[in-house]
Enzyme design. Structure first.
Site, PDB file in Angstrom:
ATOM      1  N   HIS A 177      14.638  12.064  -7.913  1.00 55.62           N
ATOM      2  CA  HIS A 177      15.836  12.480  -7.181  1.00 55.62           C
ATOM      3  C   HIS A 177      16.887  12.911  -8.203  1.00 55.62           C
ATOM      4  O   HIS A 177      17.080  12.242  -9.230  1.00 55.62           O
ATOM      5  CB  HIS A 177      16.424  11.308  -6.380  1.00 55.62           C
ATOM      6  CG  HIS A 177      15.654  10.950  -5.144  1.00 55.62           C
ATOM      7  ND1 HIS A 177      14.476  11.546  -4.776  1.00 55.62           N
ATOM      8  CD2 HIS A 177      15.923  10.028  -4.178  1.00 55.62           C
ATOM      9  CE1 HIS A 177      14.056  11.027  -3.639  1.00 55.62           C
ATOM     10  NE2 HIS A 177      14.911  10.098  -3.251  1.00 55.62           N
ATOM     11  N   ARG A 185      21.634  -3.906   3.806  1.00 55.90           N
ATOM     12  CA  ARG A 185      22.473  -3.479   2.668  1.00 55.90           C
ATOM     13  C   ARG A 185      23.962  -3.666   2.908  1.00 55.90           C
ATOM     14  O   ARG A 185      24.699  -4.004   1.989  1.00 55.90           O
ATOM     15  CB  ARG A 185      22.207  -2.015   2.326  1.00 55.90           C
ATOM     16  CG  ARG A 185      20.861  -1.785   1.663  1.00 55.90           C
ATOM     17  CD  ARG A 185      20.705  -0.317   1.323  1.00 55.90           C
ATOM     18  NE  ARG A 185      19.341  -0.034   0.904  1.00 55.90           N
ATOM     19  CZ  ARG A 185      18.698   1.098   1.187  1.00 55.90           C
ATOM     20  NH1 ARG A 185      19.292   2.054   1.877  1.00 55.90           N
ATOM     21  NH2 ARG A 185      17.474   1.282   0.769  1.00 55.90           N
ATOM     22  N   VAL A 213       6.283   3.013  -2.691  1.00 55.69           N
ATOM     23  CA  VAL A 213       7.091   2.077  -3.482  1.00 55.69           C
ATOM     24  C   VAL A 213       6.273   0.831  -3.822  1.00 55.69           C
ATOM     25  O   VAL A 213       6.316   0.331  -4.955  1.00 55.69           O
ATOM     26  CB  VAL A 213       8.382   1.680  -2.721  1.00 55.69           C
ATOM     27  CG1 VAL A 213       9.136   0.595  -3.481  1.00 55.69           C
ATOM     28  CG2 VAL A 213       9.271   2.897  -2.507  1.00 55.69           C
ATOM     29  N   ARG A 240      -3.199  -2.493   9.651  1.00 52.95           N
ATOM     30  CA  ARG A 240      -3.962  -1.280   9.323  1.00 52.95           C
ATOM     31  C   ARG A 240      -4.610  -1.362   7.948  1.00 52.95           C
ATOM     32  O   ARG A 240      -5.672  -0.821   7.720  1.00 52.95           O
ATOM     33  CB  ARG A 240      -3.036  -0.051   9.296  1.00 52.95           C
ATOM     34  CG  ARG A 240      -2.502   0.420  10.591  1.00 52.95           C
ATOM     35  CD  ARG A 240      -1.630   1.671  10.364  1.00 52.95           C
ATOM     36  NE  ARG A 240      -0.385   1.369   9.657  1.00 52.95           N
ATOM     37  CZ  ARG A 240       0.756   1.016  10.241  1.00 52.95           C
ATOM     38  NH1 ARG A 240       0.809   0.929  11.545  1.00 52.95           N
ATOM     39  NH2 ARG A 240       1.837   0.745   9.539  1.00 52.95           N
ATOM     40  N   SER A 241      -3.918  -2.007   7.015  1.00 53.80           N
ATOM     41  CA  SER A 241      -4.377  -1.983   5.623  1.00 53.80           C
ATOM     42  C   SER A 241      -4.976  -3.312   5.168  1.00 53.80           C
ATOM     43  O   SER A 241      -5.235  -3.481   3.971  1.00 53.80           O
ATOM     44  CB  SER A 241      -3.217  -1.631   4.694  1.00 53.80           C
ATOM     45  OG  SER A 241      -2.776  -0.341   4.962  1.00 53.80           O
ATOM     46  N   THR A 248       0.819  -1.224   0.000  1.00 52.59           N
ATOM     47  CA  THR A 248       0.000   0.000   0.000  1.00 52.59           C
ATOM     48  C   THR A 248       0.850   1.270   0.000  1.00 52.59           C
ATOM     49  O   THR A 248       0.314   2.371  -0.078  1.00 52.59           O
ATOM     50  CB  THR A 248      -0.897   0.037   1.261  1.00 52.59           C
ATOM     51  OG1 THR A 248      -0.055  -0.191   2.406  1.00 52.59           O
ATOM     52  CG2 THR A 248      -1.986  -1.013   1.210  1.00 52.59           C
ATOM     53  N   GLY A 249       2.161   1.138   0.094  1.00 53.05           N
ATOM     54  CA  GLY A 249       3.038   2.309   0.197  1.00 53.05           C
ATOM     55  C   GLY A 249       3.380   2.900  -1.161  1.00 53.05           C
ATOM     56  O   GLY A 249       2.978   2.383  -2.212  1.00 53.05           O
ATOM     57  N   CYS A 298      17.694   4.906  -2.973  1.00 50.87           N
ATOM     58  CA  CYS A 298      17.267   5.487  -4.257  1.00 50.87           C
ATOM     59  C   CYS A 298      18.262   6.522  -4.805  1.00 50.87           C
ATOM     60  O   CYS A 298      18.463   6.623  -6.014  1.00 50.87           O
ATOM     61  CB  CYS A 298      15.878   6.100  -4.124  1.00 50.87           C
ATOM     62  SG  CYS A 298      15.538   6.858  -2.532  1.00 50.87           S
ATOM     63  N   GLY A 347      10.498  10.310  -1.658  1.00 48.42           N
ATOM     64  CA  GLY A 347      11.548   9.456  -1.089  1.00 48.42           C
ATOM     65  C   GLY A 347      11.281   9.163   0.380  1.00 48.42           C
ATOM     66  O   GLY A 347      11.822   8.209   0.931  1.00 48.42           O
ATOM     67  N   LYS A 371      24.906   6.398   4.364  1.00 49.20           N
ATOM     68  CA  LYS A 371      24.429   5.301   3.512  1.00 49.20           C
ATOM     69  C   LYS A 371      24.958   5.463   2.090  1.00 49.20           C
ATOM     70  O   LYS A 371      25.402   4.510   1.463  1.00 49.20           O
ATOM     71  CB  LYS A 371      22.890   5.315   3.429  1.00 49.20           C
ATOM     72  CG  LYS A 371      22.180   4.697   4.597  1.00 49.20           C
ATOM     73  CD  LYS A 371      20.673   4.696   4.288  1.00 49.20           C
ATOM     74  CE  LYS A 371      19.866   4.747   5.557  1.00 49.20           C
ATOM     75  NZ  LYS A 371      18.438   5.027   5.324  1.00 49.20           N
TER      76      LYS A 371
END
Ligand SMILES: NC(=O)c1ccc[n+]([C@@H]2O[C@H](COP(=O)([O-])OP(=O)(O)OC[C@H]3O[C@@H](n4cnc5c(N)ncnc54)[C@H](OP(=O)(O)O)[C@@H]3O)[C@@H](O)[C@H]2O)c1
Length: 342
Positions: free
Chosen positions: A252, A100, A15, A40-41, A12-13, A129, A160, A223
């Site tokens: 971006h 990562r 991304v 929630r979703s 649902t986000g 990103c 972002g 990062k």
């Protein structure tokens, strides 16, 4: 052929929704989509492939029989659920920062270091990103001439920071409508500020991504440095970056200065970039052509331009813009999934 089940955690986000669109657009071989989010979703219906799919609350059982799980629900959810998904037999492609920098987790941009996927142990990480956008522009030049130093400033869009970041910008733009006089002599107490950015993002830029480290860098800057070195396989590369949030909805951008071991002319750099899959050179000063985030939004390619000599020998300056939700997240993750599933 075995049926292919693909789970999307964080469906649902900002991304996650782009993931669904990308899977559909690229006709990813898929027999069942399992859209997951928080409780929630649960029950939310999302369009997918001329149909609607119903979001389920993530739990242990939701990963049973899943082959590939695309995660974009934040680092905490990744730490909690990636081991569960892997134990259930899935390969996880994780968009968060959780894994990562783990030595046994490949950090992959398929056009650049697809071979890093060999020997993965169930989790593959999608880079940040901003790092993806920068690497699409810089990695081809590194292959051509050997990168020895990188200095970058980013111009990062509010998406972002997820769908709440977009809502916060639009709300502030609305609040400040017609406030030209006030914005010329602002009363700091009266300026709108929200939970996502903490300061006014409308009509402003914020040189702070994440939180501050004790040395004054921000977490997003750290990062970027670490991920650049890992993707390029250059653990000692000198990288300096300032991460800046700008009032742009999607896309971006980065202004970059790069030094190389070998000579690389502007013309040669343009040629190298034009031949690189996933990059489009937009660089014609006489025609006023250069990359902008609005030109990159909704597109798969990272746009690169403003290529010009730097002040030192063997150096170049350039500007790149890419869609942070597509190549910066969903597209790159789906490309990794394509590479994993052949
Ligand atoms: N936005 C970008 O440009 C970008 C780029 C690269 C990577 N990423 C990374 O991708 C992730 C998601 O970013 P986003 O921008 O899409 O954020 P977002 O719009 O805020 O969406 C977050 C998603 O995660 C779900 N979620 C949150 N906590 C959860 C939990 N505990 N369990 C299950 N689901 C949970 C949310 O579900 P509910 O609807 O149930 O709340 C929602 O679907 C982050 O790790 C981010 O760093 C983002």
């Amino acid at each position: 052929m075995e049926p292919m089940r693909v789970a999307v955690l964080g469906a649902t986000g900002a991304v996650g929704r782009e993931m669904l669109r990308t899977l559909e657009e690229r006709r990813f071989r898929l027999d069942e989509l399992v859209p997951l989010a928080s409780p929630r979703s649960a029950g939310v219906r999302l369009p997918f492939a001329d149909d609607v799919v119903e979001v389920r609350a993530v739990e242990r059982a939701t990963f049973e029989g899943v082959d590939v799980a695309l995660f974009s629900a934040g680092a905490d959810a990744s730490r909690e659920w990636a081991p569960v998904a892997v134990a259930a037999g899935a390969t996880v492609v994780d968009n968060s920062s959780a894994f990562r920098m783990e030595p046994d987790v490949p950090l992959v941009v398929p056009e650049i270091n697809r071979e890093a996927l060999d020997g993965h142990r169930g989790i593959v990480a999608n880079p940040n990103c901003t790092a993806i956008t920068a690497m699409m522009a810089v990695a081809p030049l590194h292959v051509a001439a050997g990168l020895s130093r990188l200095v970058a400033s980013s111009y990062q869009s509010v998406s972002g920071a997820g769908h709440r970041g977009v809502a916060e910008l639009l709300e502030q733009v609305e609040k400040l409508r017609g406030a030209e006089e006030e914005l010329a002599r602002p009363d700091p107490e009266a300026l709108p500020a929200g939970e996502v950015f903490g300061r006014t993002i409308a009509y402003n830029v914020l040189p702070r991504g994440g939180t501050f480290d004790p040395d004054g860098a921000t977490t997003e800057e750290t990062k970027f440095v670490n991920e650049t070195r890992k993707i390029l396989g250059l653990p000692d590369l000198e990288v300096a970056v300032t991460v800046v949030r700008v009032p742009v909805v999607v896309g971006h951008s980065l202004a970059m200065y790069a030094e190389f071991d070998k000579d690389l002319s502007v013309e040669a750099a343009r040629l190298v970039l034009a031949r690189f899959p996933g990059v489009e050179v937009v660089d014609d000063p006489l025609r006023d052509a250069f990359p902008t985030p609005l030109d990159a939004a909704g597109r798969d390619e990272v746009l690169v331009g403003r290529i010009r000599p730097g002040p030192r020998r063997r150096s170049l300056q350039l500007f790149a813009s890419g869609d942070n939700l597509r190549k910066g997240a969903a597209l790159n993750a789906v490309q990794i999934a394509e590479a994993l599933t052949g």
